[in-house]
Design an enzyme around this catalytic site. Structure first.
Site, mmCIF file in Angstrom:
data_model
loop_
_atom_site.group_PDB
_atom_site.id
_atom_site.type_symbol
_atom_site.label_atom_id
_atom_site.label_comp_id
_atom_site.label_asym_id
_atom_site.label_seq_id
_atom_site.Cartn_x
_atom_site.Cartn_y
_atom_site.Cartn_z
ATOM 1 N N GLY A 23 0.819 -1.218 0.000
ATOM 2 C CA GLY A 23 0.000 0.000 0.000
ATOM 3 C C GLY A 23 0.847 1.260 0.000
ATOM 4 C CE1 TYR A 42 -5.692 -12.839 -2.773
ATOM 5 C CE2 TYR A 42 -7.228 -13.684 -4.413
ATOM 6 C CZ TYR A 42 -6.898 -12.745 -3.459
ATOM 7 O OH TYR A 42 -7.766 -11.732 -3.167
HETATM 8 N N1 UFG Z 1 -6.103 -10.315 -18.419
HETATM 9 C C1 UFG Z 1 -5.551 -10.252 -19.691
HETATM 10 N N2 UFG Z 1 -4.404 -9.540 -19.852
HETATM 11 C C2 UFG Z 1 -3.774 -8.890 -18.820
HETATM 12 C C3 UFG Z 1 -4.357 -8.957 -17.526
HETATM 13 C C4 UFG Z 1 -5.527 -9.685 -17.362
HETATM 14 O O1 UFG Z 1 -6.075 -10.828 -20.642
HETATM 15 O O2 UFG Z 1 -2.728 -8.283 -19.056
HETATM 16 C C5 UFG Z 1 -7.340 -11.079 -18.226
HETATM 17 C C6 UFG Z 1 -7.160 -12.233 -17.249
HETATM 18 O O3 UFG Z 1 -6.676 -13.362 -17.905
HETATM 19 C C7 UFG Z 1 -8.579 -12.381 -16.714
HETATM 20 C C8 UFG Z 1 -9.170 -10.962 -16.777
HETATM 21 O O4 UFG Z 1 -8.313 -10.250 -17.664
HETATM 22 O O5 UFG Z 1 -9.305 -13.185 -17.579
HETATM 23 C C9 UFG Z 1 -9.181 -10.272 -15.442
HETATM 24 O O6 UFG Z 1 -7.887 -10.391 -14.872
HETATM 25 P P1 UFG Z 1 -7.428 -9.566 -13.583
HETATM 26 O O7 UFG Z 1 -6.012 -9.908 -13.335
HETATM 27 O O8 UFG Z 1 -7.799 -8.137 -13.750
HETATM 28 O O9 UFG Z 1 -8.346 -10.131 -12.434
HETATM 29 P P2 UFG Z 1 -8.531 -11.639 -11.933
HETATM 30 O O10 UFG Z 1 -9.882 -12.061 -12.414
HETATM 31 O O11 UFG Z 1 -7.414 -12.510 -12.259
HETATM 32 O O12 UFG Z 1 -8.414 -11.453 -10.373
HETATM 33 C C10 UFG Z 1 -9.266 -10.664 -9.642
HETATM 34 C C11 UFG Z 1 -8.548 -10.127 -8.415
HETATM 35 C C12 UFG Z 1 -8.175 -11.228 -7.494
HETATM 36 C C13 UFG Z 1 -9.359 -12.063 -7.184
HETATM 37 C C14 UFG Z 1 -10.011 -12.538 -8.441
HETATM 38 C C15 UFG Z 1 -11.255 -13.276 -8.131
HETATM 39 O O13 UFG Z 1 -7.389 -9.457 -8.795
HETATM 40 O O14 UFG Z 1 -7.675 -10.687 -6.312
HETATM 41 O O15 UFG Z 1 -10.335 -11.423 -9.260
HETATM 42 O O16 UFG Z 1 -11.767 -13.791 -9.281
HETATM 43 F F1 UFG Z 1 -9.027 -13.148 -6.491
#
Ligand code: UFG
Length: 326
Positions: free
Chosen positions: A37, A141
């Site tokens: 943070g 996680y």
């Molecule tokens: N994605 C891409 N390219 C990138 C980043 C993400 O295609 O550069 C895609 C990922 O594959 C995913 C979607 O975008 O399909 C969302 O990805 P995020 O990383 O933004 O979020 P996540 O769904 O992986 O994770 C989030 C939170 C976590 C939590 C999770 C619960 O960051 O803390 O949702 O589903 F646990």
């Protein structure tokens, strides 16, 4: 007015919640070790730089402040990192929560709102997901958060702790009046990375185009951080007025694919998103969409933001005014 400790209050969702609690008239102290943070997210005079494992410092803080309740955000949140370094995630997230719960018991603080996650479900068989769905995390996680939920349940059964665990889906956006927004180092989340690609011209990689979804990219339930802050406030007020607590999903119930988020960002900014397609990212479920009717009914919560464009626009306002990393 209640005396509230917010752990992880220097982070993204934690800082939005702190500002919302202060607006509502609560007396707020933040505990954050600043490993993730930022001090600039915390309203002046409220930051205590302490790690949850530092029991001496925790005892001092709890003795001095006599908290009525705790809202617990402090945790590592990167799914990919948790796959590479599981021990760190269990020590920090689960171990840190155990240290906090021990301290709360010693100081007779018996109410807690816990920041949980949709990652506790893993790859759900049925979508939208209800709270009683199977809990099968597919990464450390999610497991580290589920272990904390399990501890909360047993503390509640055995010692009368009252808790709310909010399983949020994909937090996004920013609240302009608080001057805080999404800042992670390194940034791994889709919306800030899309906006950064627009700003810098460096292409985003879309992780996987062969998922069993209409356009082949992953579907997520994006929920505005201000709506999540409101959910925490309502959960706290409920516990303060004798509410029994429980576990709740927090999402809008609408799913958007990665390509739909890209199109929304293009509509908001009037600019093309430079992107390429790549391999799937390890640990990504194809589709996560919340059924949040339990939260809506029990706490009378409803998300103010349902339109993806409005959420992305609020993130863009923050990103454009802060020009975060490249
Ligand atoms: N994605 C891409 N390219 C990138 C980043 C993400 O295609 O550069 C895609 C990922 O594959 C995913 C979607 O975008 O399909 C969302 O990805 P995020 O990383 O933004 O979020 P996540 O769904 O992986 O994770 C989030 C939170 C976590 C939590 C999770 C619960 O960051 O803390 O949702 O589903 F646990």
């Amino acid at each position: 007015m209640a005396k509230i400790l917010v752990t992880g209050g220097a982070g993204y969702i934690g800082s939005h919640t702190c500002h919302r609690l202060l607006e509502a008239g609560h007396d707020v102290q933040v505990l954050d070790d600043l490993s993730k943070g930022f001090a600039h997210n915390v309203p002046e005079g409220r930051l205590n730089v302490i790690n949850l494992h530092d029991l001496v410092a925790m005892d001092k803080l709890f003795s001095a402040k006599k908290f009525d309740a705790v809202i617990h955000f402090a945790a590592f949140i990167s799914v990919g990192e948790s796959v590479r370094e599981p021990e760190r995630y269990f020590r920090n997230n689960t171990g840190g929560s155990l240290a906090l719960l021990d301290t709360m018991r010693r100081h007779n603080v018996r109410r807690i709102v816990f920041s949980s996650t949709a990652a506790v479900y893993g790859n759900p068989e049925i979508v939208p997901i209800v709270e009683t769905s199977q809990l099968k995390p597919v990464n450390p996680y999610g497991e580290s958060k589920l272990m904390t939920e399990t501890t909360l349940r047993w503390s509640s059964e055995c010692t009368g702790l009252r808790y709310v665990a909010l399983r949020y889906f994909n937090a996004c956006g920013a609240e302009a009046r608080y001057g805080v927004g999404e800042e992670h180092e390194p940034e791994t989340h889709l919306i800030p990375l899309i906006l950064r690609a627009i700003r810098t011209g460096k292409p985003l990689t879309v992780f996987g185009t062969d998922y069993p979804t209409p356009d082949g990219t992953c579907i997520r339930d994006y929920v505005h951080v201000s709506d999540l802050a409101e959910a925490h406030l309502k959960a706290l007020d409920w516990l303060m007025s004798g509410g029994e607590g429980g576990v709740f999903n927090a999402g809008t119930g609408h799913g958007f694919s990665v390509l739909e988020v890209i199109r929304a960002a293009e509509a908001v900014t009037g600019q093309k998103v430079p992107f390429q397609t790549g391999e799937r990212r390890e640990g990504d479920p194809a589709m996560l969409v919340a059924d949040s009717s339990k939260l809506q009914k029990t706490l009378n919560w409803s998300p103010k933001y349902a339109k993806l464009e409005e959420m992305v626009a609020s993130a863009w306002a923050f990103e454009s005014s802060h020009a975060l990393g490249d």
